[in-house]
Design an enzyme around this catalytic site. Sequence first.
Site, short mmCIF file in Angstrom:
data_model
loop_
_atom_site.label_atom_id
_atom_site.label_comp_id
_atom_site.label_asym_id
_atom_site.label_seq_id
_atom_site.Cartn_x
_atom_site.Cartn_y
_atom_site.Cartn_z
N ARG A 142 0.66 5.89 5.29
CA ARG A 142 -0.17 6.76 6.12
C ARG A 142 -0.85 6.04 7.27
NH1 ARG A 142 0.79 8.50 1.54
NH2 ARG A 142 0.07 6.50 0.79
N THR A 143 -1.49 4.89 6.98
CA THR A 143 -2.24 4.20 8.03
C THR A 143 -1.32 3.71 9.13
OG1 THR A 143 -3.90 3.51 6.40
CG2 THR A 143 -3.87 2.34 8.50
N LYS A 161 7.24 -18.99 7.80
CA LYS A 161 7.44 -20.39 8.19
C LYS A 161 6.16 -21.19 8.06
CE LYS A 161 10.89 -18.95 11.63
NZ LYS A 161 11.23 -18.94 13.08
N ARG A 193 -3.60 -4.79 9.48
CA ARG A 193 -3.94 -4.69 8.06
C ARG A 193 -3.57 -6.01 7.40
NH1 ARG A 193 -2.53 0.04 3.84
NH2 ARG A 193 -4.40 0.82 4.87
N HIS A 216 -12.22 -0.46 5.29
CA HIS A 216 -11.11 0.35 5.84
C HIS A 216 -11.73 1.40 6.77
CE1 HIS A 216 -7.35 2.16 6.38
NE2 HIS A 216 -6.96 2.36 5.13
#
Length: 358
Positions: A52-53, A81, A102, A130
């Site tokens: 959703r986000t 890496k 995120r 959030h």
Amino acid sequence: MRNIIGIKEMSKKEIIEILDTAKKLDCMNENKRRKLMDGKIITSIFFEPSTRTRLSFTSAAYKLGCHVLGFDNPNMSSVVKGESLRDTIIMVSAYSDVIVMRHYIDGAAKFAEEVTSLPIINAGDGANEHPSQTLLDLYTIREELGNIENKKIAFIGDLKYGRTVHSLSNALKMFNGEFYFIAPESIQIPNHILKELDKAKIKYHLLDDYKNILKDIDCLYMTRIQRERFDNINEYEKVKHAFRISKKDIEGKCNENMIIMHPLPRVDEINIDLDNAKYAKYFIQAKNGVPIRMAMLSLASGIIKSNAKKKKTDYQIIENKNIVCQNKKCVTHFEETKNKAIKKDYGNFCYYCNKEIK
């Protein structure tokens, strides 16, 4: 308004400005709206799974006329890496106008803010905050209940690791909310959140069941028990089915105007037989992520000028030579930071992840 890192850093007026901007953008002529950020580049970097986000930020960007770069799988980036978050942010900044991030590490967004001059929007950092979810939650409450002031909210489920609950409780305290925190003791709301509520003189209740309060509350906010946040799988197994609600648990037993919200995804905590009930607003809630994130991108980029008064800081920031945060999932344990701490009159807290420093 540039960086949107956490709700705790925002003023009430800034929050209302975002909600009002979201409403205006949602009602704006589509062709006119698509010209607002035409040619701007949004870089979306997701170090943790999201549906959703990530998709709603991408949809919001397209609706504003932006181009979108980025990744949703860190295994497809130079992180595999050994590239540090610091270097990733510096390099991404060279290609972007706004960064949406995120991350699974607590405090990652606050750290990213220190290493770039570009606007940073926090799309969730570990178990910390959030803000975009909270803003769409507030938007949903306002749309469905008419206003946000003086609402009684019951939070149910994973309140210890639930960043959506942490952010939303911090926001609603500005609107004189009353809270019911309903969870097994092992995943009850963290003490540092309660200290903030005590400071603000906000009324709250710690409970282990919801049945006796259904007639009293305006919103029942369900959350998933987040297996990925537990260090000990046995602890998860003990609480994974702590709460499940279905139509028979709600209909005829609650305030008739009550709404049910959930940040999603759900597992089994809300039965699908509630999906078509008049109380269920969680899919509408998810849809509201698009106008809210359009507003966030527009204000963060400066395309829409913010006129809201910023929140005054009521604390002292102290830099330390060594790591002072005991939270092993804090960014200070993974990146070279200034090990900042916030000194308040009721305790010291990590500048990055907001956890209390004992």
